[in-house]
Each structure stands twice: as C-alpha cells, then as structure tokens.
Design a protein around this motif. Sequence first.
Motif, mmCIF file in Angstrom:
data_model
loop_
_atom_site.group_PDB
_atom_site.id
_atom_site.type_symbol
_atom_site.label_atom_id
_atom_site.label_comp_id
_atom_site.label_asym_id
_atom_site.label_seq_id
_atom_site.Cartn_x
_atom_site.Cartn_y
_atom_site.Cartn_z
ATOM 1 N N CYS A 58 0.433 6.734 -6.228
ATOM 2 C CA CYS A 58 1.386 5.631 -6.032
ATOM 3 C C CYS A 58 1.055 4.841 -4.769
ATOM 4 O O CYS A 58 1.128 3.600 -4.770
ATOM 5 C CB CYS A 58 2.810 6.176 -5.940
ATOM 6 S SG CYS A 58 3.477 6.775 -7.502
ATOM 7 N N TYR A 59 0.685 5.542 -3.704
ATOM 8 C CA TYR A 59 0.383 4.842 -2.461
ATOM 9 C C TYR A 59 -0.917 4.061 -2.556
ATOM 10 O O TYR A 59 -1.047 2.970 -1.992
ATOM 11 C CB TYR A 59 0.340 5.828 -1.296
ATOM 12 C CG TYR A 59 0.455 5.154 0.054
ATOM 13 C CD1 TYR A 59 1.311 4.081 0.247
ATOM 14 C CD2 TYR A 59 -0.284 5.599 1.146
ATOM 15 C CE1 TYR A 59 1.433 3.468 1.480
ATOM 16 C CE2 TYR A 59 -0.163 4.992 2.385
ATOM 17 C CZ TYR A 59 0.697 3.925 2.543
ATOM 18 O OH TYR A 59 0.816 3.304 3.761
ATOM 19 N N ILE A 60 -1.878 4.615 -3.284
ATOM 20 C CA ILE A 60 -3.131 3.889 -3.507
ATOM 21 C C ILE A 60 -2.830 2.556 -4.195
ATOM 22 O O ILE A 60 -3.303 1.493 -3.774
ATOM 23 C CB ILE A 60 -4.110 4.722 -4.359
ATOM 24 C CG1 ILE A 60 -4.673 5.887 -3.533
ATOM 25 C CG2 ILE A 60 -5.250 3.855 -4.884
ATOM 26 C CD1 ILE A 60 -5.508 6.866 -4.334
ATOM 27 N N VAL A 61 -2.022 2.603 -5.239
ATOM 28 C CA VAL A 61 -1.679 1.386 -5.975
ATOM 29 C C VAL A 61 -0.880 0.433 -5.088
ATOM 30 O O VAL A 61 -1.095 -0.785 -5.104
ATOM 31 C CB VAL A 61 -0.896 1.741 -7.256
ATOM 32 C CG1 VAL A 61 -0.359 0.494 -7.929
ATOM 33 C CG2 VAL A 61 -1.793 2.506 -8.227
ATOM 34 N N ALA A 62 0.052 0.991 -4.288
ATOM 35 C CA ALA A 62 0.855 0.151 -3.391
ATOM 36 C C ALA A 62 -0.026 -0.586 -2.402
ATOM 37 O O ALA A 62 0.138 -1.800 -2.178
ATOM 38 C CB ALA A 62 1.873 1.016 -2.643
ATOM 39 N N TYR A 63 -0.957 0.120 -1.803
ATOM 40 C CA TYR A 63 -1.790 -0.503 -0.769
ATOM 41 C C TYR A 63 -2.782 -1.491 -1.368
ATOM 42 O O TYR A 63 -3.101 -2.507 -0.762
ATOM 43 C CB TYR A 63 -2.512 0.571 0.049
ATOM 44 C CG TYR A 63 -2.640 0.192 1.506
ATOM 45 C CD1 TYR A 63 -1.583 0.420 2.385
ATOM 46 C CD2 TYR A 63 -3.782 -0.419 1.989
ATOM 47 C CE1 TYR A 63 -1.687 0.053 3.716
ATOM 48 C CE2 TYR A 63 -3.896 -0.783 3.326
ATOM 49 C CZ TYR A 63 -2.843 -0.540 4.177
ATOM 50 O OH TYR A 63 -2.947 -0.915 5.491
ATOM 51 N N ILE A 64 -3.265 -1.191 -2.576
ATOM 52 C CA ILE A 64 -4.141 -2.156 -3.246
ATOM 53 C C ILE A 64 -3.380 -3.452 -3.503
ATOM 54 O O ILE A 64 -3.880 -4.550 -3.251
ATOM 55 C CB ILE A 64 -4.677 -1.568 -4.570
ATOM 56 C CG1 ILE A 64 -5.746 -0.497 -4.282
ATOM 57 C CG2 ILE A 64 -5.267 -2.665 -5.465
ATOM 58 C CD1 ILE A 64 -6.249 0.221 -5.524
ATOM 59 N N ALA A 68 10.256 -6.754 -2.577
ATOM 60 C CA ALA A 68 10.137 -5.766 -3.647
ATOM 61 C C ALA A 68 9.624 -4.424 -3.134
ATOM 62 O O ALA A 68 10.100 -3.364 -3.543
ATOM 63 C CB ALA A 68 9.209 -6.298 -4.739
ATOM 64 N N GLU A 69 8.650 -4.459 -2.220
ATOM 65 C CA GLU A 69 8.024 -3.210 -1.760
ATOM 66 C C GLU A 69 8.765 -2.553 -0.597
ATOM 67 O O GLU A 69 8.515 -1.380 -0.282
ATOM 68 C CB GLU A 69 6.572 -3.473 -1.344
ATOM 69 C CG GLU A 69 5.779 -2.196 -1.146
ATOM 70 C CD GLU A 69 4.346 -2.426 -0.709
ATOM 71 O OE1 GLU A 69 3.852 -1.628 0.110
ATOM 72 O OE2 GLU A 69 3.725 -3.386 -1.181
ATOM 73 N N ALA A 70 9.677 -3.261 0.048
ATOM 74 C CA ALA A 70 10.362 -2.728 1.234
ATOM 75 C C ALA A 70 10.967 -1.359 0.947
ATOM 76 O O ALA A 70 11.654 -1.161 -0.046
ATOM 77 C CB ALA A 70 11.454 -3.698 1.677
ATOM 78 N N GLY A 71 10.694 -0.423 1.829
ATOM 79 C CA GLY A 71 11.262 0.913 1.722
ATOM 80 C C GLY A 71 10.354 1.937 1.090
ATOM 81 O O GLY A 71 10.636 3.140 1.164
ATOM 82 N N PHE A 72 9.241 1.524 0.493
ATOM 83 C CA PHE A 72 8.396 2.506 -0.193
ATOM 84 C C PHE A 72 7.787 3.510 0.782
ATOM 85 O O PHE A 72 7.967 4.717 0.640
ATOM 86 C CB PHE A 72 7.293 1.803 -0.981
ATOM 87 C CG PHE A 72 6.318 2.761 -1.618
ATOM 88 C CD1 PHE A 72 6.657 3.462 -2.759
ATOM 89 C CD2 PHE A 72 5.068 2.989 -1.055
ATOM 90 C CE1 PHE A 72 5.780 4.357 -3.341
ATOM 91 C CE2 PHE A 72 4.180 3.875 -1.627
ATOM 92 C CZ PHE A 72 4.527 4.571 -2.777
ATOM 93 N N THR A 73 7.060 3.021 1.791
ATOM 94 C CA THR A 73 6.373 3.925 2.712
ATOM 95 C C THR A 73 7.340 4.815 3.486
ATOM 96 O O THR A 73 7.182 6.048 3.482
ATOM 97 C CB THR A 73 5.474 3.133 3.678
ATOM 98 O OG1 THR A 73 4.486 2.429 2.916
ATOM 99 C CG2 THR A 73 4.782 4.068 4.662
ATOM 100 N N PRO A 74 8.357 4.274 4.177
ATOM 101 C CA PRO A 74 9.264 5.169 4.890
ATOM 102 C C PRO A 74 10.060 6.058 3.944
ATOM 103 O O PRO A 74 10.437 7.178 4.307
ATOM 104 C CB PRO A 74 10.184 4.215 5.663
ATOM 105 C CG PRO A 74 10.131 2.942 4.908
ATOM 106 C CD PRO A 74 8.723 2.859 4.383
ATOM 107 N N GLY A 75 10.307 5.577 2.723
ATOM 108 C CA GLY A 75 11.009 6.410 1.753
ATOM 109 C C GLY A 75 10.208 7.643 1.382
ATOM 110 O O GLY A 75 10.750 8.754 1.298
#
Length: 442
Positions: free
Chosen positions: A25-31, A118-125
């Motif tokens: 999921c993080y790979i896709v988020a960062y891409i 849309a992406e806010a909160g993903f990493t700290p979550g």
Amino acid sequence: MSVGELERETMRRVTGRLMPLIVVCYIVAYIDRSNVSVAALSMNEAIGLTAAQFGLGVSMFFVTYVIFEVPSNIVLARIGARRWIARIMISWGIVSACMALVQGEKSFIIVRLLLGAAEAGFTPGIIWYLARWFPASHRGRAMGRFYVGAALATVIGAPISAFIMKMDGFLDVAGWQWLFVIEGLPAVALGFVVLRFLTDEPREAGWLPERGRAWLVERLAREQAEIDGQRTVSVRQALSSPGVLLLALFFFLYSFNSIGLTLWMPQVIQGGFGEPSDFVSALLTAVPYALAVVAMVLVARGVDRRGRHALHMAVPMAASGVMLVGSVLAGPGVLGFALLALSTGAAWSAVPALWGSATSFMTGVAAAAGVALINSVANIAGLAVTPLIGVIKEATGSFDAPLLVIAGAMFLGAVVAMASAPFTAPGRLAAETAAPSERDPA
C-alpha cells in the motif's frame, strides 16, 4: 513453548500477516505522490509549465495534506484503521488517475490540491496502527519495513514509469497521461483488499493462536500502562509537548531531502550529471532509493537492539549533509552522482528511529494526533521547499545551490535530533502534563 519462543512466533505471524500488505500500500501511495517527478520530464513542456510553476503546483498537494492530516488521524483512531485506510486509498487512487486530465497550471494545481486532501492521514495512520501491533522492542524494524515501501516505490516505480512513458502516442494518449492512469488505479483495488484483510486490533486477530494473541494483547497493554501510568494525556497536551514539537521540526528538516529532493530527482539527474535521456534519468532515479532500502533495514535493526533513537536520527542526517556537499563539489560525473545517492540513503535511514521515538512516549488518540502533527509539519517542507528549488534553479541555472540548501537542513536536523532526546523518553509526556504535586520530586 518458552515465553521467548512464543514472542518470536507471534511477531513472525503478525509481521507476515500485516507488513506485506502495508508495504505494498505504501509503495503504491508513494508512487502516486511522486510519479509527477517522472511525468514532468515531458508533461511540463506539453502543458506549458515552467520550473517555478511546476514547483508551485507540486507543492499544492501539501497544502490540503497538512490541513486534513490531524483530523484524518483522529477519525482513524476513533473508527478503526481498516475502514479509514481503505477510504483513503480508494479516493486517492481515483484522484491520482485524474492527473492525466490536467491541461495547464490551474488544472494542475486543482488536482494536486484534491490529491493531498484524499491522501491526508495515510502515513501517520499506518504509523499509529503499527504501534498498536508491535511492542517497543519490535517497533523499529516494523517502522523500517514500512518506510522501505517509500524507497521501494522509487526503486520499482521509476523504471516502471520510464517504460510507461514509452507508451507515448498509444491510442493518441501521451505517455505521461498513461503514467497517471496506470499507476493510479491499483490504489483503488488495494483499498478493497485493505477493507477485507486488515485487522483493527490484536484482540480481533482470529488468525493468531489464542496463546500468542493473549501474550500480544497483554504485552501491549503493559507497555501502554507504563507510559500512561502517571497521567492520562489529552490530544491538546500531546500537540503542545516539547518532544512532539522537536520531532516535528526534525521531520520538517528531513523532508527537505525526502520530499524536496525526491520530487526533483529526475530533473536534478538530467540537469547535473551529463544530460542523460528522459528514460535513463528515470532509471537512474531508482539508485538512491535502492541504497535507502538497505540503509533503513540496517539502522532499524540497530534501533531495536540499542534504542538511542536520537543518535540513530542524528548520525545519518549529518552524514547525508556531508555527502550532499561532496556531491556538489565533485560536480557532474560518477563520483558526484554516487555521493548524491549515498546522501539520500543516509537521510532516509533516520526515519525508523524517528517513529520509534514518537511512539515510545505517547499512546491512544493522543499518539494518533501527535504522530499526525509530526507528519503534517514535515509536509510543510513540501509546500515550501519544492517551489523554492524551482525558483533557485531558474535564478542560478543549476541545482547546486538548492542541493546546498538541502545539505544545510540535514546538518540542522542532526542538531535537533540530539536536542529531542531528553523530551522523548517513555513516560516523559505524562510526567510533563502531571500537576506539580503529582510529579516525582526528583
């Protein structure tokens, strides 16, 4: 089975169940966040963006990201990670694919604003979520594996993006447009996978043997009780804690490299190391982040063995600054590029220690808010540094001056890391917020 064997077996199962999905999921988020750096090699000319306009447009992602970060993480802590992370991924995947529709500076800015929201909160979550599953002695490696996803996103994503860009003209669609569509849709699919397979709490983990589940629940509860033993900490107290604020400042300075440099890396390589083609520039972009993967894994092991979070943050940052200055002095060529790559790897390796520190002295909703604040402040670097690099580059005609600015941030980050040590010890936040009569007289 001894307690030690039970611990090893339980954490092996937890790691095997959670980490592969989270890392993907993080790979896709960062891409989806950073593929604009590769797209820019042809997109900027196609839609008429200057370097300064590109930098400004890219930075708009961080405006809405910062605004919605803390509220998003508080909602996640209250309704559960499974549903909220799934919502985040589905919405950002759709918006990311819509980047293919931008036609100029205004539409570019609008879609970047929507992507940040849309992406806010993903990493700290995810960071908060990992702290709910991994005891302190396992957390450094968990955080390291998670952030490996960000580095792998470039290692994997840059070559994939380079090949997708070669689809230019297929069905009369530009390569950079194919890039956003093809790399945006996997996030939507993964959102439904998260909804199906992620487990909110250890006590709900039917996939763990009963004895292992009981051990993990008890271990995590005991650690939380040790932190909260002196006093329950509110969200407001967590957000104003010196420890949280210093870690936020550290992450802000670190992000000069992880955000500012990452979003410009293909153009830095193309403009400063022999003017390779768009395809080669995209491929070379993967090299610094391959080194970051190795460095993060090694440093994360050291954090779990020895603790000393501040030192594991400061040393990599200082080393990164030295090598970045060396890259500028070395100039175009193999040595200059090698030092740039090593500098990036060194800086990224500080992250496991940062999040290990942040989750060692906060728990509960206060921890969710504190982690979100740290991440939000860091993303202000994206808002400020990304356009600054473009402006300085246009004014000076090269990336040397921007790289020296980033090096200065690395040196200052090392100082802030060491200054944070007294304020981030387990239990320190509870002690800070206790009434004078409740504090240890010592």
